[in-house]
Design a protein around this motif. Structure first.
Motif, PDB file in Angstrom:
ATOM      1  N   LEU A  31       0.847  -1.192   0.000  1.00 26.71           N
ATOM      2  CA  LEU A  31       0.000   0.000   0.000  1.00 26.71           C
ATOM      3  C   LEU A  31       0.880   1.240   0.000  1.00 26.71           C
ATOM      4  O   LEU A  31       2.011   1.210   0.515  1.00 26.71           O
ATOM      5  CB  LEU A  31      -0.902   0.031   1.243  1.00 26.71           C
ATOM      6  CG  LEU A  31      -1.912  -1.102   1.428  1.00 26.71           C
ATOM      7  CD1 LEU A  31      -2.592  -0.950   2.778  1.00 26.71           C
ATOM      8  CD2 LEU A  31      -2.940  -1.083   0.307  1.00 26.71           C
ATOM      9  N   THR A  32       0.375   2.325  -0.562  1.00 21.92           N
ATOM     10  CA  THR A  32       1.051   3.616  -0.430  1.00 21.92           C
ATOM     11  C   THR A  32       0.523   4.282   0.833  1.00 21.92           C
ATOM     12  O   THR A  32      -0.665   4.575   0.946  1.00 21.92           O
ATOM     13  CB  THR A  32       0.794   4.515  -1.640  1.00 21.92           C
ATOM     14  OG1 THR A  32       1.322   3.881  -2.801  1.00 21.92           O
ATOM     15  CG2 THR A  32       1.462   5.863  -1.449  1.00 21.92           C
ATOM     16  N   ILE A  33       1.410   4.481   1.785  1.00 22.99           N
ATOM     17  CA  ILE A  33       1.030   4.972   3.119  1.00 22.99           C
ATOM     18  C   ILE A  33       1.621   6.358   3.325  1.00 22.99           C
ATOM     19  O   ILE A  33       2.780   6.616   2.978  1.00 22.99           O
ATOM     20  CB  ILE A  33       1.530   4.015   4.220  1.00 22.99           C
ATOM     21  CG1 ILE A  33       0.954   2.616   3.976  1.00 22.99           C
ATOM     22  CG2 ILE A  33       1.136   4.526   5.605  1.00 22.99           C
ATOM     23  CD1 ILE A  33       1.596   1.556   4.847  1.00 22.99           C
ATOM     24  N   GLY A  54       9.189  -2.272   8.733  1.00 25.00           N
ATOM     25  CA  GLY A  54       9.625  -3.432   9.509  1.00 25.00           C
ATOM     26  C   GLY A  54      11.077  -3.368   9.885  1.00 25.00           C
ATOM     27  O   GLY A  54      11.583  -2.339  10.347  1.00 25.00           O
ATOM     28  N   SER A  55      11.767  -4.495   9.667  1.00 26.64           N
ATOM     29  CA  SER A  55      13.194  -4.569   9.987  1.00 26.64           C
ATOM     30  C   SER A  55      14.057  -4.408   8.748  1.00 26.64           C
ATOM     31  O   SER A  55      15.250  -4.714   8.760  1.00 26.64           O
ATOM     32  CB  SER A  55      13.495  -5.924  10.649  1.00 26.64           C
ATOM     33  OG  SER A  55      13.119  -6.995   9.774  1.00 26.64           O
ATOM     34  N   GLU A  75      -0.006  -5.732   5.681  1.00 29.52           N
ATOM     35  CA  GLU A  75      -0.069  -6.295   7.034  1.00 29.52           C
ATOM     36  C   GLU A  75       1.274  -6.185   7.750  1.00 29.52           C
ATOM     37  O   GLU A  75       1.526  -6.896   8.716  1.00 29.52           O
ATOM     38  CB  GLU A  75      -0.503  -7.766   6.958  1.00 29.52           C
ATOM     39  CG  GLU A  75      -1.884  -7.993   6.398  1.00 29.52           C
ATOM     40  CD  GLU A  75      -2.978  -7.333   7.245  1.00 29.52           C
ATOM     41  OE1 GLU A  75      -2.750  -7.113   8.453  1.00 29.52           O
ATOM     42  OE2 GLU A  75      -4.054  -7.025   6.683  1.00 29.52           O
ATOM     43  N   GLY A  76       2.123  -5.297   7.282  1.00 30.82           N
ATOM     44  CA  GLY A  76       3.424  -5.142   7.907  1.00 30.82           C
ATOM     45  C   GLY A  76       3.404  -4.150   9.064  1.00 30.82           C
ATOM     46  O   GLY A  76       2.352  -3.815   9.622  1.00 30.82           O
ATOM     47  N   THR A  77       4.568  -3.646   9.437  1.00 30.83           N
ATOM     48  CA  THR A  77       4.710  -2.644  10.506  1.00 30.83           C
ATOM     49  C   THR A  77       5.632  -1.536  10.037  1.00 30.83           C
ATOM     50  O   THR A  77       6.468  -1.725   9.149  1.00 30.83           O
ATOM     51  CB  THR A  77       5.290  -3.256  11.792  1.00 30.83           C
ATOM     52  OG1 THR A  77       6.589  -3.799  11.509  1.00 30.83           O
ATOM     53  CG2 THR A  77       4.386  -4.343  12.345  1.00 30.83           C
ATOM     54  N   LEU A  78       5.470  -0.371  10.644  1.00 34.14           N
ATOM     55  CA  LEU A  78       6.361   0.754  10.427  1.00 34.14           C
ATOM     56  C   LEU A  78       7.126   1.030  11.716  1.00 34.14           C
ATOM     57  O   LEU A  78       6.541   1.025  12.803  1.00 34.14           O
ATOM     58  CB  LEU A  78       5.578   2.007  10.023  1.00 34.14           C
ATOM     59  CG  LEU A  78       4.777   1.952   8.728  1.00 34.14           C
ATOM     60  CD1 LEU A  78       4.061   3.295   8.511  1.00 34.14           C
ATOM     61  CD2 LEU A  78       5.654   1.616   7.542  1.00 34.14           C
ATOM     62  N   ILE A  92       0.477  -1.748  10.461  1.00 33.01           N
ATOM     63  CA  ILE A  92      -0.176  -1.049   9.358  1.00 33.01           C
ATOM     64  C   ILE A  92      -1.660  -1.392   9.293  1.00 33.01           C
ATOM     65  O   ILE A  92      -2.500  -0.500   9.122  1.00 33.01           O
ATOM     66  CB  ILE A  92       0.525  -1.399   8.027  1.00 33.01           C
ATOM     67  CG1 ILE A  92       1.981  -0.886   8.071  1.00 33.01           C
ATOM     68  CG2 ILE A  92      -0.231  -0.794   6.843  1.00 33.01           C
ATOM     69  CD1 ILE A  92       2.813  -1.286   6.861  1.00 33.01           C
ATOM     70  N   ASN A  93      -2.008  -2.675   9.418  1.00 32.40           N
ATOM     71  CA  ASN A  93      -3.414  -3.108   9.436  1.00 32.40           C
ATOM     72  C   ASN A  93      -4.200  -2.531   8.254  1.00 32.40           C
ATOM     73  O   ASN A  93      -5.309  -2.021   8.405  1.00 32.40           O
ATOM     74  CB  ASN A  93      -4.080  -2.711  10.754  1.00 32.40           C
ATOM     75  CG  ASN A  93      -3.513  -3.451  11.940  1.00 32.40           C
ATOM     76  OD1 ASN A  93      -2.986  -4.560  11.794  1.00 32.40           O
ATOM     77  ND2 ASN A  93      -3.585  -2.843  13.122  1.00 32.40           N
ATOM     78  N   ARG A  94      -3.567  -2.582   7.073  1.00 36.44           N
ATOM     79  CA  ARG A  94      -4.203  -2.204   5.810  1.00 36.44           C
ATOM     80  C   ARG A  94      -4.612  -0.720   5.766  1.00 36.44           C
ATOM     81  O   ARG A  94      -5.428  -0.313   4.945  1.00 36.44           O
ATOM     82  CB  ARG A  94      -5.418  -3.097   5.504  1.00 36.44           C
ATOM     83  CG  ARG A  94      -5.122  -4.586   5.580  1.00 36.44           C
ATOM     84  CD  ARG A  94      -6.251  -5.405   5.015  1.00 36.44           C
ATOM     85  NE  ARG A  94      -6.334  -5.271   3.565  1.00 36.44           N
ATOM     86  CZ  ARG A  94      -5.596  -5.959   2.695  1.00 36.44           C
ATOM     87  NH1 ARG A  94      -4.709  -6.846   3.120  1.00 36.44           N
ATOM     88  NH2 ARG A  94      -5.737  -5.776   1.389  1.00 36.44           N
TER      89      ARG A  94
END
Length: 1020
Positions: A31-33, A54-55, A75-78, A92-94
């Motif tokens: 996704l573009t966040i 993420g890492s 579904e990743g993390t920042l 992120i949760n979409r």
């Protein structure tokens, strides 16, 4: 996409160096966040914050407005990080929009700190400097900035004293240095030096705290300079430490609006258990029989009232605060504008404090070389807190303690009952409720504090700045004693003062980094002048109370008006050099020469140098590979500072007017006479200080430890020395005597937990201080403080060589007499059941020679514990604070715990007394009598305490709420729990005021309050 890694001390910052169009190509499942990264404390955007997926090494940095955009798995993390803030992992949760508010990292707090006439990297400090952040300041509702320091900083003691709304606080940085010259630190507010002269409570009024003109919500940081290396740049005003206050400035970006508000309820922390009406009549009758008098209450049924006078004067009281801030700007022009309204009603009837203030901070880049910075604060403070005291012992609080419970509040017709008509009452006693209704003592203080700083870049590394400033204050006090008060025919007094301080500073600054060398130097010339004037007028005998102080001419008896004017000037040359070699070896040298109009002709100029060395051992090869050691720095400093608070014109022979009456027809004639002996050698008090410190960082800064040991020797104390009566004067002001303060300080900050959604930081600080009077300038090696006013009318503090400053002095009790005493006894007139005292000098008689040291007002050590726990959107902040080893003279108890010597109502514990029917020599109180007790250890109590100073639970609302950029709600409590053995209202008390030798005295002091507040903060 090409990335670069740039190393910054203690952190690695990922910068995006080169973009290609494919960087934003949408890969499958990505996704573009976008979003904004801000600081949680102030909601300001963080430019240059790192946002990583993420890492991985895939990421970006925020722009000048705190915005970012990147591509990441749905579904990743920042991972979001920024120097001086705690990194945060965000699922992120979409979501396509994720805004992040970072909390300040207490272990990296203030990477750049404000010092005298400049800034420094914290890691380059050679002196002892401690800080409080904006986040910590906002954790509890406070009236003024000093309250935010309590319990948070090692070596800094905040003395609340009288807790009335808007009341002054005293601060002691590493103990008190002076007998008469004042021990308050110098304040520097956005570059403007201000001395917060607390002064002495005269029993007629309690001054508004000058620092309460500054809205605490506007403050971004407070630095306290403690050792001579840090304070010598302020020369003759640096001996008591320096408190530097920096207010919020605008940031580059779109305009922002912030609204902060809280509302709370205050209640008295505790009541003092007293006798009820039945017990009071029984015991006063017993007293009368013991002394052979007639019983005052032969018929109890005549007195049907049972008044709890504490309930009559105490009330639940609201407190509220509202702040609206506008900020923003461009690269060339930034602004921050705020307005504030603070309203605190007191827990004692008739007391309150309100403040309205406006602040404007502007930063303008006029050209590539020229910039202009402006700071303006305008405020109006209004208080009725002084309404709680006419003098110490017939103010509302004291009156509520001594008033007989048999007296009703009002008569059957609704008029107020005259307590003086009760058989056992002193005719001078006032109905406490009448004091609230019939005595007004309002103070209004209008203040303008502003300065503008013009900076020109002569060279890339060399700048010259000129600061012009004005601190203008107009005070007016209106005091009216109405005809409701017994014996009063109406008394109106108006007192006004006008104070103007002008400032000009001219500073040359040089910063240069070359190879392994770093040089930071400042030098300059400053001029500061203060002009003060005052007036007073009064009138008596009013036919009506409707005018108050608005028509002095309505009084039939006019008093003589008074007025005064004074001026003092301070000229200074200053300089400082900070040198760092190879990031390991650090040197600071500073000096200031002050020329003051306050000094005598023989000592107009004083010179105050200092030097400091530091060695960062952790950068040496033999420690560089120790993974768990991130910082190890040894530092030491030595220097001389001064205290110029000796008053104006004290070195000169001053004239005063004298009134006399010559003959029936000549009337009042004015003459002039010399009122003081001159001393051309009068000068500043000098403090030489040595400091040794150690800074330790462990496990990549997760634990930071700061240790300091210091010794301060203050000489040339300002003292009134007695002179021969033949001179025509009682004393001369002289520089003589010395005081030593020495102590140890430790501060530990730790990140206990740093998980994805759970973070926990703790801090502990502990400080000792041993204060000793080394020498005094009077024969016998001691002298007494001024008398405590009624009911004691004696001094209880003494300045004695070898003892702490203002130590307590009195007799030692020795139980109760078993039998009546006769000639030959140490107390020949004592009766069975009377108090017995020790004959310490063994001369066979109890007299003043048997007095001894009974304690000290200053503690052995102070300490504080802070905790910040964050779990997802929730945060919990806790502040615990206390002290050990201090003593309070409970002067209230001298009246309400004296076994009815003065007929005042008594503590409920007086029921444990000696009686002929129960001659218990272990009883807590002697027989009831009219024998006034001596000032003895019975009235000196341990003032040690441990307090839950503040607890706050907050919730940050989801950023998905479109109406707000940021939103937070919280609930907090202050002074909810206190553990102490002190029997008065509160162990944290100083009725007389921090500027007086009469320290640690509790007489009619305003009680402290427990407070619950609810608050909100919105960013738009």
């Amino acid at each position: 996409m090409l990335h670069f890694l740039i190393k910054i001390p203690g952190k690695y910052l990922l910068l995006l160096g080169l973009f290609v169009s494919s960087a934003y190509a949408q890969t499958p499942g990505n996704l573009t966040i976008s979003g904004i990264v801000t600081g949680r404390a102030d909601g300001q955007p963080l430019a240059g914050a790192t946002v990583v997926v993420g890492s991985t090494t895939q990421g970006t940095t925020t722009d000048a407005n705190g915005r970012y955009t990147l591509s990441a798995p749905a579904e990743g993390t920042l991972t979001v990080s920024f120097i001086g803030y705690l990194a945060q992992n965000v699922p992120i949760n979409r979501r396509t929009e994720i805004n992040v508010a970072l909390a300040a990292d207490p272990n990296e707090l203030s990477e750049v700190v404000v010092v005298g006439y400049g800034t420094q990297r914290r890691r380059d400090l050679t002196g002892s400097i401690v800080s409080v952040s904006a986040e910590a300041i906002k954790e509890m509702p406070i009236t003024s900035a000093e309250q935010a320091l309590q319990g948070r900083l090692s070596g800094v003691q905040v003395i609340q004293g009288n807790s009335s709304p808007g009341g002054s606080l005293s601060i002691r940085v590493r103990g008190g240095n002076s007998v008469r010259g004042g021990s308050e630190p110098l304040y520097v507010i956005d570059g403007f030096p201000v001395y917060n002269n607390i002064g002495t409570n005269d029993g007629q009024s309690q001054p508004i705290n000058p620092m309460s003109a500054i809205n605490p919500n506007d403050i971004t940081s407070i630095e306290v300079l403690k050792d001579a290396s840090a304070t010598a740049i302020y020369g003759s005003r640096g001996a008591n430490g320096v408190v530097i206050i920096t207010t919020r400035r605008g940031q580059v970006g779109a305009g922002r609006v912030e609204f902060e508000a809280y509302y709370g309820q205050q209640t008295v922390r505790r009541k003092i258990p007293m006798l009820n009406a039945q017990e009071y009549m029984e015991l006063t009758n017993e007293r009368a029989r013991n002394i052979g008098g007639n019983v005052p209450y032969p018929d109890f049924s005549r007195w049907t009232a049972d008044t709890d006078w504490q309930d009559a004067i105490f009330r639940p009281a609201p407190i509220s605060n509202y702040t609206l801030t506008f900020s923003g700007g461009s690269e060339s022009s930034r602004y921050s504008i705020s307005g504030n309204w603070f309203d605190q009603q007191g827990i004692v009837e008739g007391s309150s404090f309100q403040r309205g203030s406006v602040r404007l901070n502007l930063d303008n880049q006029l050209s590539s070389k020229l910039s202009l910075s402006t700071n303006i604060t305008a405020s109006r403070a209004m208080t009725d807190q002084a309404r709680t005291s006419i003098n110490f012992t017939n103010g509302i609080v004291y009156s509520a303690l001594v008033a007989p419970p048999v007296a009703p509040i009002t008569n059957p017709d609704g008029s107020y009952f005259n307590i003086g008509t009760v058989p056992t009452a002193d005719p001078a006693w006032n109905n406490p409720v009448v004091l609230a209704e019939g005595f007004s003592n309002g103070l209004v203080a209008n203040r303008f504090l502003g300065n503008t700083n013009l900076t020109y870049s002569i060279l890339p590394d060399l700048t010259f700045s000129v600061r012009l400033g004005l601190d203008y204050t107009v005070n007016r006090r209106d005091r009216y004693l109405s005809r409701l008060l017994p014996g009063s025919t109406g008394n109106a007094t108006i007192t006004g003062s006008d104070n103007s301080t002008y400032l000009n500073e001219n500073i040359l600054s040089y910063r240069k980094q070359f190879n392994n060398h770093s040089l930071n130097a400042v030098g300059g010339f400053t001029w500061q002048e203060t002009m003060a004037s005052s007036f007073s007028a009064n009138s008596q005998n009013f036919a009506l109370d409707i005018f108050g102080t608005d028509n002095l001419g309505a009084g039939s008896t006019l008093g003589a008006p008074t007025s005064s004017r004074s001026l003092n000037t301070l000229l200074s040359w200053l300089g400082r050099v900070n040198y760092v070699f190879n990031d390991k070896y650090l040197l600071t040298v500073s000096a200031r020469a002050d020329g003051s109009s306050r000094f005598g002709t023989g000592n107009k100029w004083g010179f105050f140098p200092s030097a400091a060395l530091a060695w960062r051992l952790s950068e040496e090869a033999f420690l560089k590979q120790v993974d768990w050691l991130s910082e190890l720095k040894v530092r030491t400093s030595v220097g001389v500072t001064g205290n110029q608070e000796i008053g104006n014109y004290n070195s000169l022979a001053r004239l005063g007017s004298v009134a006399a009456i010559f003959g029936a027809n000549q009337g009042r004639v004015i003459g002039y006479a010399q009122t003081s002996m001159p001393n051309a050698n009068l000068k500043w008090e000098t403090t030489a200080q040595y400091d040794a410190g150690l800074d330790i960082g462990l496990w990549s800064g997760r634990v930071n430890v700061n240790l300091d040991y210091y010794v301060k020797n203050t000489t040339d104390l300002l003292t009134s020395v007695p002179v021969a009566i033949s001179s025509g004067y009682a004393s001369i002001l002289f520089n003589s005597g010395s005081i030593r303060n020495q102590g140890f300080e430790v501060a530990v900050d730790a990140t206990v937990l740093n998980k994805e959604r759970l973070r926990w930081n703790m801090g502990v600080n502990f400080s000792t201080n041993k204060n000793e009077v080394v020498s005094v300038a009077v024969e016998g090696g001691q002298f007494f403080a001024p008398n405590i006013s009624s009911p004691v009318d004696l001094p209880v503090n003494v300045v004695r060589e070898g003892e702490p400053l203002a130590a307590f002095y009195g007799y030692v009790s020795d139980g109760l007499w078993e039998t009546n005493q006769a000639a030959g006894s140490i107390m020949p007139n004592a009766k069975a059941g009377d108090l017995r005292y020790k004959d310490l000098n063994g001369d066979g008689v109890i007299n003043t020679a048997d007095r001894t040291i009974l304690g000290k007002p200053n503690p052995d050590f102070i300490y504080g514990i802070t905790s910040q726990l964050t779990f997802g959107p929730f945060d919990l902040n806790v502040l615990l604070q206390g002290l050990e080893g201090a003593t309070v003279f409970n002067a209230n108890k001298y009246s309400i715990g004296d076994a009815f010597a003065r007929n005042a109502n008594q503590l409920a514990e007086v029921k444990d007394r000696w009686t002929p029917e129960n001659p218990n020599l272990n009883a807590k109180y002697p027989r009831l009598s009219n024998v006034n007790p001596l000032v003895s250890d019975r009235f000196f109590e341990d003032a040690s305490y441990f307090r839950l100073r503040n607890i706050q639970l907050g919730y940050t609302l989801p950023t998905s709420i479109k109406w707000f950029r940021s939103a937070r709600v919280y609930v907090s409590g202050q002074n909810l729990l206190t553990w102490t053995s002190y029997t008065g209202y509160d162990p944290e008390v100083d009725s007389v005021g921090g500027g007086d030798l009469r320290q640690g005295v509790d007489v009619g002091a305003y009680p402290s309050a427990k407070t619950i507040t609810f608050g909100v903060k919105f960013g738009f």
